[in-house]
Enzyme design. Structure first.
Site, mmCIF file in Angstrom:
data_model
loop_
_atom_site.group_PDB
_atom_site.id
_atom_site.type_symbol
_atom_site.label_atom_id
_atom_site.label_comp_id
_atom_site.label_asym_id
_atom_site.label_seq_id
_atom_site.Cartn_x
_atom_site.Cartn_y
_atom_site.Cartn_z
ATOM 1 N N GLY A 97 -2.729 -13.129 1.858
ATOM 2 C CA GLY A 97 -3.131 -13.570 3.185
ATOM 3 C C GLY A 97 -4.327 -12.831 3.720
ATOM 4 O O GLY A 97 -4.470 -12.632 4.932
ATOM 5 N N ARG A 111 -8.444 -12.091 4.521
ATOM 6 C CA ARG A 111 -9.593 -12.883 4.926
ATOM 7 C C ARG A 111 -10.368 -13.295 3.678
ATOM 8 O O ARG A 111 -10.384 -12.563 2.680
ATOM 9 C CB ARG A 111 -10.487 -12.062 5.869
ATOM 10 C CG ARG A 111 -11.447 -12.920 6.698
ATOM 11 C CD ARG A 111 -12.271 -12.086 7.650
ATOM 12 N NE ARG A 111 -11.493 -11.406 8.659
ATOM 13 C CZ ARG A 111 -11.992 -10.823 9.743
ATOM 14 N NH1 ARG A 111 -13.312 -10.835 9.951
ATOM 15 N NH2 ARG A 111 -11.214 -10.212 10.609
ATOM 16 N N GLY A 122 -9.031 -14.121 13.912
ATOM 17 C CA GLY A 122 -8.271 -15.011 14.774
ATOM 18 C C GLY A 122 -6.790 -14.774 14.602
ATOM 19 O O GLY A 122 -6.352 -14.080 13.675
ATOM 20 N N HIS A 123 -6.011 -15.338 15.502
ATOM 21 C CA HIS A 123 -4.560 -15.295 15.402
ATOM 22 C C HIS A 123 -4.012 -16.683 15.675
ATOM 23 O O HIS A 123 -4.755 -17.605 16.057
ATOM 24 C CB HIS A 123 -3.968 -14.269 16.373
ATOM 25 C CG HIS A 123 -4.014 -12.863 15.865
ATOM 26 N ND1 HIS A 123 -3.255 -12.441 14.788
ATOM 27 C CD2 HIS A 123 -4.725 -11.775 16.265
ATOM 28 C CE1 HIS A 123 -3.502 -11.158 14.558
ATOM 29 N NE2 HIS A 123 -4.394 -10.732 15.438
ATOM 30 N N ASP A 148 1.444 -19.644 12.603
ATOM 31 C CA ASP A 148 1.868 -18.676 11.598
ATOM 32 C C ASP A 148 2.944 -19.221 10.668
ATOM 33 O O ASP A 148 2.880 -19.028 9.454
ATOM 34 C CB ASP A 148 2.409 -17.409 12.269
ATOM 35 C CG ASP A 148 1.304 -16.440 12.654
ATOM 36 O OD1 ASP A 148 0.155 -16.649 12.246
ATOM 37 O OD2 ASP A 148 1.597 -15.466 13.377
ATOM 38 N N ARG A 171 0.857 -1.176 0.000
ATOM 39 C CA ARG A 171 0.000 0.000 0.000
ATOM 40 C C ARG A 171 0.900 1.235 0.000
ATOM 41 O O ARG A 171 1.995 1.203 0.576
ATOM 42 C CB ARG A 171 -0.913 0.011 1.220
ATOM 43 C CG ARG A 171 -0.200 0.200 2.540
ATOM 44 C CD ARG A 171 -1.145 0.151 3.711
ATOM 45 N NE ARG A 171 -1.703 -1.173 3.897
ATOM 46 C CZ ARG A 171 -2.634 -1.471 4.786
ATOM 47 N NH1 ARG A 171 -3.129 -0.524 5.571
ATOM 48 N NH2 ARG A 171 -3.096 -2.703 4.886
ATOM 49 N N ARG A 183 -13.190 -8.928 -3.644
ATOM 50 C CA ARG A 183 -13.784 -7.590 -3.631
ATOM 51 C C ARG A 183 -12.848 -6.553 -4.242
ATOM 52 O O ARG A 183 -13.299 -5.535 -4.778
ATOM 53 C CB ARG A 183 -14.163 -7.196 -2.205
ATOM 54 C CG ARG A 183 -15.354 -7.988 -1.653
ATOM 55 C CD ARG A 183 -15.925 -7.358 -0.407
ATOM 56 N NE ARG A 183 -15.027 -7.404 0.726
ATOM 57 C CZ ARG A 183 -14.925 -8.446 1.565
ATOM 58 N NH1 ARG A 183 -15.659 -9.537 1.359
ATOM 59 N NH2 ARG A 183 -14.101 -8.414 2.582
ATOM 60 N N ILE A 221 -2.611 -18.233 18.006
ATOM 61 C CA ILE A 221 -2.974 -18.921 19.246
ATOM 62 C C ILE A 221 -4.373 -19.533 19.161
ATOM 63 O O ILE A 221 -4.624 -20.612 19.704
ATOM 64 C CB ILE A 221 -2.844 -17.966 20.451
ATOM 65 C CG1 ILE A 221 -2.898 -18.747 21.767
ATOM 66 C CG2 ILE A 221 -3.896 -16.854 20.400
ATOM 67 C CD1 ILE A 221 -2.530 -17.892 22.978
ATOM 68 N N LEU A 239 -4.861 -0.250 -4.176
ATOM 69 C CA LEU A 239 -5.762 -1.270 -4.709
ATOM 70 C C LEU A 239 -7.227 -0.866 -4.625
ATOM 71 O O LEU A 239 -8.092 -1.620 -5.082
ATOM 72 C CB LEU A 239 -5.541 -2.594 -3.967
ATOM 73 C CG LEU A 239 -4.152 -3.209 -4.125
ATOM 74 C CD1 LEU A 239 -4.061 -4.513 -3.364
ATOM 75 C CD2 LEU A 239 -3.819 -3.423 -5.598
ATOM 76 N N LYS A 240 -7.506 0.307 -4.076
ATOM 77 C CA LYS A 240 -8.876 0.805 -4.066
ATOM 78 C C LYS A 240 -9.196 1.578 -5.343
ATOM 79 O O LYS A 240 -10.350 1.977 -5.549
ATOM 80 C CB LYS A 240 -9.106 1.682 -2.840
ATOM 81 C CG LYS A 240 -9.001 0.908 -1.518
ATOM 82 C CD LYS A 240 -9.251 1.804 -0.327
ATOM 83 C CE LYS A 240 -9.145 1.014 0.974
ATOM 84 N NZ LYS A 240 -9.365 1.875 2.170
#
Length: 380
Positions: free
Chosen positions: A86, A88, A128-129, A159, A38, A94, A131, A64-65
């Site tokens: 990576g 979501r 989430g992460h 990770d 970005r 989109r 853990i 990218l917008k």
């Protein structure tokens, strides 16, 4: 960079954690990894944490917008071998950079996707992460002492081992197939899947009745006194991994217990607490480095627990060049090592957009068009 992937181009849509780690692995292997950043780059805390993960890249700063920015990435993808992202699930779609659009532009493209929960399933859209992913996958609950909460194993299992490394393996496998068939595909790498894969041996032992019950009570989780960590006289620690009989014999000899008939039988699990006490008392009698010297040259499988700076200075790792310092920053050298196509010297992480003009020129954008894109804010 040199390396076995020299000549391959990978597009990396910039993110955090596991996807950049996969990008680092591929770049370390010699691929030309172009990171789509970005404008302005990542926030400072993330940028600091990714100084090593972002090495060996070139950076293209694109908004990218903006449709014109997305069009730039489409042109980049058209000549690439793979893309990794990576986001979501659904975010790349989109943006107009999902698998359908990218594979339409380049049918040979390998499209690598890195998520925690995976592209499908009831939790796919949940945050989430590491853990969280390793907790649900059954890995976290196996790590730590039986009488305490599970130990957080850094973010190595989710990770990196079960995430970025899994994505890198998936991309490499798909690249091999694309080279034979001319057809790309989507690689769905999920940390829950990767964490489960890393449990393969433990699950095999579990099904054979060799692993079970509470954590911290099994052969490889610190439960066995001959596969554990002990505190020394100076507060340092040593790691003991004397699993096989010859190694265990060398351990007893080094501890001065080889001829002590009161030492409990290690094959009797009910005697493990007493055996652990004997070992703990012995190791408490000398400093960490004294024990390292004591066991040097033996096969007792005893090693000092070092911090990264100490590890880098250790004669074995120093001779191999396992770590290196670049600009005063400690980082691992590329691995694994190749006899015919060795990796070159890692280059520092670039600033966002450091190679924008260079890359756009390679893509055929004339000076005037690059200037117009920059004036419109589509690139930086």
């Amino acid at each position: 960079m040199q390396g076995p992937l020299a000549g391959f181009r990978i597009v990396e849509l910039a993110g955090i954690g596991p996807a950049p780690f996969a990008g680092m692995m591929l770049a370390d292997l010699g691929a030309d990894v172009v990171r789509v950043d970005r404008p302005g780059g990542q926030p400072v805390p993330l940028a600091a944490g990714h100084r090593v993960l972002a090495r060996n890249r070139r950076s293209l700063a694109v908004d990218l917008k903006q449709p014109d920015g997305v069009a730039v990435v489409h042109r980049l993808v058209a000549g690439a071998d793979a893309l990794i992202e990576g986001y979501r699930p659904g975010v790349a779609e989109r943006l107009g950079l999902g698998p359908d659009e990218c594979l339409a532009a380049n049918p040979r493209l390998v499209y690598g996707r890195m998520t925690g929960w995976g592209q499908t399933g009831p939790l796919a859209q949940r945050a989430g992460h590491d853990i969280d992913f390793i907790a649900l996958a059954g890995a976290l609950g196996l790590v730590g002492d039986a009488d305490a909460a599970p130990t957080v194993p850094l973010n190595l299992i989710g990770d990196f081992g079960g995430g970025g490394m899994l994505l890198a393996v998936g991309v490499l496998a798909a690249l091999l197939r694309a080279g034979r068939t001319g057809r790309g595909q989507v690689v769905d790498a999920a940390m829950v899947d990767g964490a489960a894969v890393l449990l393969s041996m433990m699950l095999g032992m579990r099904s054979a009745g060799m692993w079970g019950g509470r954590r911290g009570r099994n052969l490889l989780d610190g439960g066995a006194p001959f596969y554990a960590v002990y505190r020394c006289a100076d507060g340092g620690y040593v790691a003991v991994g004397a699993l096989e009989d010859p190694f265990y014999a060398a351990l007893l000899d080094g501890l001065g217990l080889a001829d002590d008939e009161t030492v409990p039988d290690r094959t009797d699990r009910s005697a493990w607490p007493q055996l652990r006490e004997r070992f703990a008392a012995a190791f408490a009698g000398r400093t960490r480095d004294e024990w390292a010297d004591r066991f040097a040259g033996t096969d007792a499988c005893v090693a000092p627990v070092l911090d990264p700076d100490e590890a880098a200075a250790h004669p074995h790792l120093a001779r191999r060049g396992t770590y290196r310092r670049d600009g005063g920053m400690l980082q691992p050298a590329p691995a694994p090592r190749f006899s015919a196509t060795p990796a070159g010297t890692p280059t520092p992480a670039p600033a966002a957009g450091a190679h924008t003009d260079e890359i756009l020129a390679e893509l055929g954008y004339p000076d005037a068009e690059r200037a117009a894109l920059r004036a419109a804010g589509a690139i930086a």
